[in-house]
Design an enzyme around this catalytic site. Structure first.
Site, PDB file in Angstrom:
ATOM      1  N   ASP A 115      13.746  43.891  39.075  1.00 38.54           N
ATOM      2  CA  ASP A 115      14.296  43.842  39.685  1.00 38.54           C
ATOM      3  C   ASP A 115      14.426  43.177  40.729  1.00 38.54           C
ATOM      4  O   ASP A 115      12.593  42.097  40.946  1.00 38.54           O
ATOM      5  CB  ASP A 115      13.503  45.469  40.711  1.00 38.54           C
ATOM      6  CG  ASP A 115      14.520  46.150  41.785  1.00 38.54           C
ATOM      7  OD1 ASP A 115      15.321  45.739  42.609  1.00 38.54           O
ATOM      8  OD2 ASP A 115      14.209  47.481  41.849  1.00 38.54           O
ATOM      9  N   ASP A 154      11.089  39.657  35.002  1.00 39.41           N
ATOM     10  CA  ASP A 154      11.186  40.629  35.574  1.00 39.41           C
ATOM     11  C   ASP A 154      11.960  40.870  35.755  1.00 39.41           C
ATOM     12  O   ASP A 154      13.316  40.177  35.249  1.00 39.41           O
ATOM     13  CB  ASP A 154      10.315  40.108  37.064  1.00 39.41           C
ATOM     14  CG  ASP A 154      10.302  41.582  38.034  1.00 39.41           C
ATOM     15  OD1 ASP A 154       9.433  41.884  37.477  1.00 39.41           O
ATOM     16  OD2 ASP A 154      10.945  41.276  39.147  1.00 39.41           O
TER      17      ASP A 154
END
Length: 326
Positions: A20, A18
Site C-alpha cells: 500500500d 511494500d
C-alpha cells in the site's frame, strides 16, 4: 545518500516491496507501478511483496496484486502473520495451541507452521497471536488477555498504530488494538512485522535473497526495517512520505536511494559529493547556506538537500529550500 551506476533492478537479486502506497493505494494501482515492476523483472530482479497486513492470506494478496496488473503467486507474498508463525513454531512444540486474536491470514499461517489455532483461554494455549482484523470483538480480546495473564507468550503481527481508510481517513491499526491486551496484563508483545527483524528474516528465508533491496514508502516501517536488517533501501514518494518528512528523518529512517516512484528501480542514481561547503548531485548544487541551484532531475536536488540538512541539522532552512525544488 549513495549513488549507483546501474539500475537497482540489475544490481540487486530480489526487490522486497511494500504494497500500500508503493504498488497500490487501497484497491487502486499506483500509476506506472505495474509497468515498472514488469521491466524490473525483465532485467533479472525477482520480486517479493512483504506486508504487515496479517488479515489477508498470501493468496488473497496475490489476487489483489493481479487486479492492479502485477502478476504474483501466493509464494511471492510474505506476511507478518507468517513471521509470527515461524517465531512461535521455533519456540513451541508441533501442534501447540495458539489463541488467535485476529483473522484468517493469521490462522492459516499458524496452521501451515504446524501449530493449532484456538479461540478461548480455556484451551490453555501456549501463546496468543494478535493481528489486525476489522471484525475483532471485545470477547476475543478478553480471551486473549486472559490467556496472556495466565502465562501465554504474547506475539503481535505488527505494531502499526494506524491503517489507511477510505478517502484518506485514518483507522486504528493492530498496534492500537494490541494496547488493550498490553494494558490489561502489563505484558509487552513480541512484534514480528516491520520494522522489527522477524519479517525481514522471514523474507530472506523464503526468497533466498543474497542482496535484497527493500522498497517502501514509509520511513518508520519499510526504511527502518531495512536498517534493522542490514539491507539497502529505496524510498518511493508515492505513499505517505513526502520530501519534507524525509528531510527530518533520523539516521535509522534514511534510505540508501530515493525516487519519485518505482521507475527508480530502472535507472542509475547519482550520488551526493562534497565540493568544499557545497553538496552536489547530478545537475544540482546545495550551498553551505542550503541554497539550491541548478537544473535537471529534482530528485538529484532532493538528494543533495537531504545530505546538507542531515549534516547541518538546519531543518527550518532546508524546508524553505524545498520550495525552490518542487
Amino acid at each position: 545518500m549513495r549513488g549507483i551506476d546501474r539500475p537497482p533492478a540489475e544490481a540487486y537479486d530480489v526487490g522486497v516491496l511494500d504494497l500500500d502506497g508503493v504498488v497500490y493505494i487501497g484497491h487502486d494501482p499506483v500509476p506506472g507501478a505495474a509497468e515498472a515492476l514488469a521491466k524490473a523483472r525483465a532485467s533479472g530482479m525477482r520480486l517479493a511483496f512483504a506486508t504487515n497486513n496479517a488479515s489477508r492470506t498470501p493468496s488473497a494478496t496475490a489476487a489483489l496484486l493481479g487486479d492492479v496488473g502485477v502478476p504474483a503467486a501466493a509464494e511471492d507474498v510474505v506476511t507478518s502473520a507468517q513471521a509470527a508463525a515461524r517465531l512461535l513454531s521455533e519456540r513451541l512444540p508441533a501442534g501447540a495451541k495458539v489463541l488467535v486474536v485476529g483473522g484468517m491470514g493469521l490462522r492459516q499461517a499458524l496452521r501451515e507452521a504446524g501449530l493449532r489455532p484456538v479461540s478461548v483461554a480455556a484451551e490453555e494455549p501456549a501463546a496468543v497471536a494478535q493481528g489486525y482484523s476489522p471484525g475483532l470483538s471485545y470477547d476475543l480480546l478478553a480471551e486473549g488477555a486472559q490467556a496472556v495473564a495466565d502465562g501465554a507468550i504474547f506475539v503481535a503481527s505488527n505494531g502499526d498504530t494506524t491503517i489507511p481508510g477510505k478517502g484518506g481517513r485514518l483507522r486504528p491499526g493492530n498496534g492500537s488494538l494490541v494496547q488493550v491486551i498490553r494494558t490489561a496484563t502489563g505484558v509487552d508483545p513480541i512484534v514480528t512485522g516491520k520494522p522489527e527483524r522477524p519479517l525481514h528474516r522471514e523474507t530472506i528465508l523464503r526468497t533466498g535473497a543474497e542482496r535484497p533491496l527493500i522498497v517502501g514508502d514509509r520511513l518508520d516501517t519499510d526504511i527502518e526495517g531495512a536498517y534493522n536488517g542490514g539491507a539497502d533501501s529505496l524510498l518511493v514518494l508515492t505513499g505517505v512520505t513526502d520530501p519534507r518528512t524525509l528531510l527530518a528523518a533520523p539516521p535509522r529512517h534514511r534510505p540508501t536511494y530515493v525516487s519519485a516512484d518505482l521507475n527508480g528501480l530502472l535507472v542509475p542514481h547519482n550520488g551526493v559529493r562534497r565540493e568544499g561547503a557545497a553538496y552536489v548531485c547530478g545537475g544540482w548544487t546545495v550551498s553551505g547556506e542550503l541554497e539550491p541551484s541548478g537544473d535537471g532531475d529534482p530528485m538529484d536536488g532532493l538528494r543533495a538537500l537531504c545530505a546538507a540538512v542531515w549534516d547541518s541539522g538546519d531543518l527550518e532552512r532546508g524546508e524553505r529550500a524545498l520550495e525552490r525544488l518542487f
